[in-house]
Structure formats: structure tokens, C-alpha cells
Design an enzyme around this catalytic site. Sequence first.
Site, PDB file in Angstrom:
ATOM      1  N   CYS A 146       1.138  -0.969   0.347  1.00 55.86           N
ATOM      2  CA  CYS A 146       0.306   0.044  -0.237  1.00 55.86           C
ATOM      3  C   CYS A 146       1.027   1.062   0.035  1.00 55.86           C
ATOM      4  CB  CYS A 146      -0.781  -0.014   1.372  1.00 55.86           C
ATOM      5  SG  CYS A 146      -2.311  -1.293   0.986  1.00 55.86           S
ATOM      6  N   HIS A 147       1.716   1.361   1.197  1.00 56.00           N
ATOM      7  CA  HIS A 147       2.485   2.769   1.262  1.00 56.00           C
ATOM      8  C   HIS A 147       4.173   2.587   1.152  1.00 56.00           C
ATOM      9  CE1 HIS A 147      -1.546   3.500   2.372  1.00 56.00           C
ATOM     10  NE2 HIS A 147      -1.503   3.855   1.693  1.00 56.00           N
ATOM     11  N   GLY A 148       4.239   0.942   0.301  1.00 57.55           N
ATOM     12  CA  GLY A 148       5.545   0.762   0.682  1.00 57.55           C
ATOM     13  C   GLY A 148       7.166   1.068   1.803  1.00 57.55           C
TER      14      GLY A 148
ATOM     15  N   TYR B 295      -5.000  12.363  -0.653  1.00 58.83           N
ATOM     16  CA  TYR B 295      -4.576  10.487  -0.537  1.00 58.83           C
ATOM     17  C   TYR B 295      -2.835  10.853  -0.852  1.00 58.83           C
ATOM     18  CZ  TYR B 295      -3.810   5.641  -0.703  1.00 58.83           C
ATOM     19  OH  TYR B 295      -2.934   4.197  -0.118  1.00 58.83           O
ATOM     20  N   ARG B 299       0.427  10.273   1.586  1.00 60.70           N
ATOM     21  CA  ARG B 299       1.839   9.534   1.082  1.00 60.70           C
ATOM     22  C   ARG B 299       2.845  10.402   0.773  1.00 60.70           C
ATOM     23  NH1 ARG B 299      -0.237   5.277  -3.060  1.00 60.70           N
ATOM     24  NH2 ARG B 299      -0.318   7.301  -4.521  1.00 60.70           N
TER      25      ARG B 299
END
Lengths: 182, 427
Positions: A146-148, B295, B299
Site C-alpha cells: 500500500c505505502h511501501g 491521499y 503519502r
Amino acid sequence: MAHTAVDATNPAAGDDPSRRDFIHIAALTAAAGGGLAAIWPFVAQMNPSADTLALASVEYDLTKIEPAQQVTINWRGKPLFIRNRTPEQIAAAVKDDHAALRDPQTDAERHKEGKAQWLVLVGSCTHLGCVPTVGGGEYGGWFCPCHGSHYDTSGRIRKGPAPKNLAVPDYAFLSDTKVKIG
Amino acid sequence: MSGHSTYEPKNGFSRWLDARLPVGRLVWDSFVDYPTPRNLNYWWTFGGILSLCLAVQLITGIVLAMHYTPSAATAFNSVEHIMRDVNYGWLLRYMHANGASMFFIAVYIHMLRGVYYGSYKSPREVLWILGCVIYLLMMATAFMGYVLPWGQMSFHGAVVITNLLGAFPVVGDAITTLLWGGFAVDEPTLKRFFSLHYLLPFMIAGVVILHVWALHVVGQNNPTGVEPKSKADTLPFTPYATVKDGFAMSLFVILFATFVFYLPDALGHADNYIPANPLVTPSHIVPEWYFLPFYAILRAIPDKLMGVLAMFGAIACIFALPWLDTSKVKSMRYRPQARLYFFIFLVACVILGFCGAKLPDDQVIPGLETFQLLDSKLNSWVWLSRVATLYYFAYFLLVMPLLGLFEKPLPTPETISSPVLGGDKKD
């Protein structure tokens, strides 16, 4: 004080500020307390119900897991990883015990004593709860798509946005080949 | 704003009703005789379009709820039942799913129009805040609605978003457990999301009434940003605004129908046609397109709590806009520098949208090797999203307050009607 209430000759007596204040404060306190008491069950009903809490432990037979293999089972609606680590994977994890870790823990703290081969972890990335894939990432442990986030072979966070190591649940060995989680 | 009511009951019954519940007078004063600035352009038709969107979502949603079952075991199948077995179920569901996207297209245009023409400035701050509240409720409703089909994207989207709240120190875990009603997203979560997904649109409708009320107190802004001064500056709502809104709605419905009938799944994600599996996360998890910029901001920041705070902060900036902008000139038509920064802001939002849809470490320009900068290569989506995030916040927190103090705006017209009727400025 009692005579002031019936003292008709004094028009201000009925408006005794301290008595009025008392009634106002009492009424507001009762309303606030009653309001909170009324809200309480409506909030509390959202927490896990008794049957959800009752299904909180599972047992698993370890003979089903080959070396270097991992199984994922459902525990409390979450994935639970049970990984049968190879000696190389254990050595890699121990070697990094004193590397710069975000959430410092030694490998020995993350498995049961004398059971270095078995790693039991909650399979939810500590970032936002995705399920990391086994064997991926730069450290050969897990990689969260998902976000590494990269985890090593001890499930410790090494790189990426996750703040903590993969959680070790409460578990116990019932025998050499059987664990009970939760 | 409308001042003296010109409503005259036409027959005995309406006279009788007017003396008891003057609802006819309210409609007449609000939607017939109501004075609108005569220079409103098509960007002003999105309020009407949004009302249409809300009505479509409410009607299709109420009908869908008659066929859907909010249970982890049967939710996915009941959606397939709607798609395959219920008469016209496919149409209703595609209208509802694409209707959400249409709703967001319209609301983003509506909001950006407000930013461009300074519609949030005094005396319209409360109007703006109410609009922001509607937007917030829309996001909550859309998120919970996306969870209901209980596909892979539904499930893991819910996991990721609810885990955001776990970022808060001390209380985070207790909040997520309370939200889930268990130890993970599960049956109780689905049931409460369904209940709230049904409730929130009615709350939206309530805030819309407040929003329209506030609008009718302060009156509409207009492309010049100059308040109407005389009768020459306004036209009655009916027929001028009603017909213009109706025409714009018709065009919008064509766009809507194009998606419903020709591209019904284009804005969705194929993985959501796989039933939810808590043990496997889809390899590439993305939210619906309308959440992608936020989003990407989440991130862009490598720290969990800071990422979450930045994402909520991005929304908070929109709320604070009336007090961040120091310029007295409303419309950017007379603020050439503000216009430049506004269009860069638009580009930054689109870039953030793209970044949100990509894997963070993938290359932006394929094949171009660059050096490692901190945690990632420079040529990566995560670095592009950092640049865009920086601009997003700089626009609200630096450009908005400072530009109003230093810029030299163009002269604004005396009245709305002078450039339109007098011709002192070509338009």
C-alpha cells in the site's frame, strides 16, 4: 434563612440570588449528568460485543508449515502470520539486532525462547493496516504494497512510513507442534 | 436581500394558506422573484446541478437499500443480485455509483468557482463554511458508500481510512476499535457504515437548506465581485436563472448518462468485483478519484501521524479560506497575479490526483535515472507529490495572506451593470 422566603414585606426576598443560582446550577447539573448518562450506551454499543470478544483465540498445528513457508490465518478478523524461518533468515535478523532500528527490539524478544524458527505476528502493517506480502522488500521479510513499508525477517520496520514493528500477539506453545494465539 | 415580498395569492385557497403557512410566498420570494445579479455566467449553474445530484443519489439510494443486505456474508452477493436479477437494478446501481463521481465533479467546480470569484469573502463567510460542512459530509458519505459492496477495494479502503485515526497518540487504538466494533474491519463495521450511509445524505440535505438560506440572506456573488447596487444590476430568478440552470443541468445529465451507459465502471476499480478477503490486500490500493489529491498528501509525508495531520490540514485550509485571503477585491478578474497563482494551484491539485493513483516509488519520467534524495529517487511520484503538497499549503498559507497586501489589483467597475450595459469593459 427560612424566614426570608415568607417575608412579604421585603419584595426582594423572593429573588434571593443565592437560591436562584442554586436551582439553576442544580438543574443544569442534572441535565448535563442525565445527558451524559443517556449518551453513554449509544457510544458504548459501538465497542466490540460479547460474542466478538468471545471468539478471540485460535489454535494452530505447526506441522503443516514447511521450512521457509508462511501461513496466514484469520485471527480476530485480522490476518495472522506464522512463519517457519530458515537458519539464514534467523541469522540475518540476529545480525541486525544492533542496527539503527526505528522501533528497537532484538530478534530474541520477538519469538519464544528456544523457538527461533517460529515467528508469530499480526499481519497488519503498522502504518494503515494493509497486509504485507511475505518475502518482499529490501530486507527479505515483508513488504507492504500500500505505502511501501519494508520489514526484515524478524518483522521489524526498516524503511517506509510504518512507525512500529509488526505486532507480536499473546500466544503460547501448547506442545512443540501446537500454538494457541490470543 | 429580496426585501419586500411581491407575492400575491391568486385564488381563494392560496390566500387561505398564505395566512396560515406562507409556503407559496417562500417559494415565490426565493425562486421566482428573487433578484440575481444579471451577469452570472455558467459557472454559477453548479448549485442547481448539485441539488440535482443530491436528489438522484437520495432516490437511487433509497431504492437500492430495498435490495441490499448489510452483512459481511451476503453484501457482495446482494450487490450482484441487484446487478443481475433486480429489474433495472444495474441501471439504479450504475446511476448511484457514477452519481457519486458526478456529485464530486460538480462540487469541485462549484468550490473552485467560489475561490476564483472570491465568493467566500465578507459577507459570505458562513455561506462558505456551510458549503465546507456539506463537502465534509459528502466525503464521509461517499467513503462509507464505497465500503458497502464489500469487495476487495471496499474492505481494504475501509481498513486504511479507519487506521488513519489510529495515528493519534494514546487514544488512537481505542478510537479505531470503537469505530470497527471489533478488532478489525468486520461485520459490525459494515452494518454501522450502512446505517450512517443512509443517515448522512439527509443531514446533507439539512445543511443544504441552511446553505441556501445563507445564500438568500447575503445574495449571490457575481463575476465582477461587486455587490448589486440598483435594480439595473439584477434580474428575477425566474425565468432567467431557472432556464439557465435548466440548460446547464441538461448538459450535465448528458455527461452523467455517458458514464452510466457507456463507461459505467471506468471510474471504479476492477478489484472491487472480487469479494472482500481480509487476508490479502490488493497489490495496488487506491481510493476513488475524488480523494486522490488528499491521499497523495497523506503519502507525501514519511511520518504516519504527520501524514494524517497534513491530510486533515489540507481540508482545514479550505474552511479557513475567508480569513486567509487578505485581499479586499473579490473577483480574480481584477487580480491578475492571484489568477496566476490560482491556475498553478489547479495544476498542483491535478498533479496530486495523478500522484495519488501511482505507486510512490515508480518513475514519473520512465527511464530517467536520478539520484537518491533522502528516502526515494528524485524521479518518483512521491517527490512530485511532495512538491505539489508544498505548493498546496503555500497557496493557502503564504500566497493568500501575502498577495492581498502586496498586489496591485486592476480597477473594479462601479456597478455590475456598467460593464454589461455601459460597455466600459469588454466582456
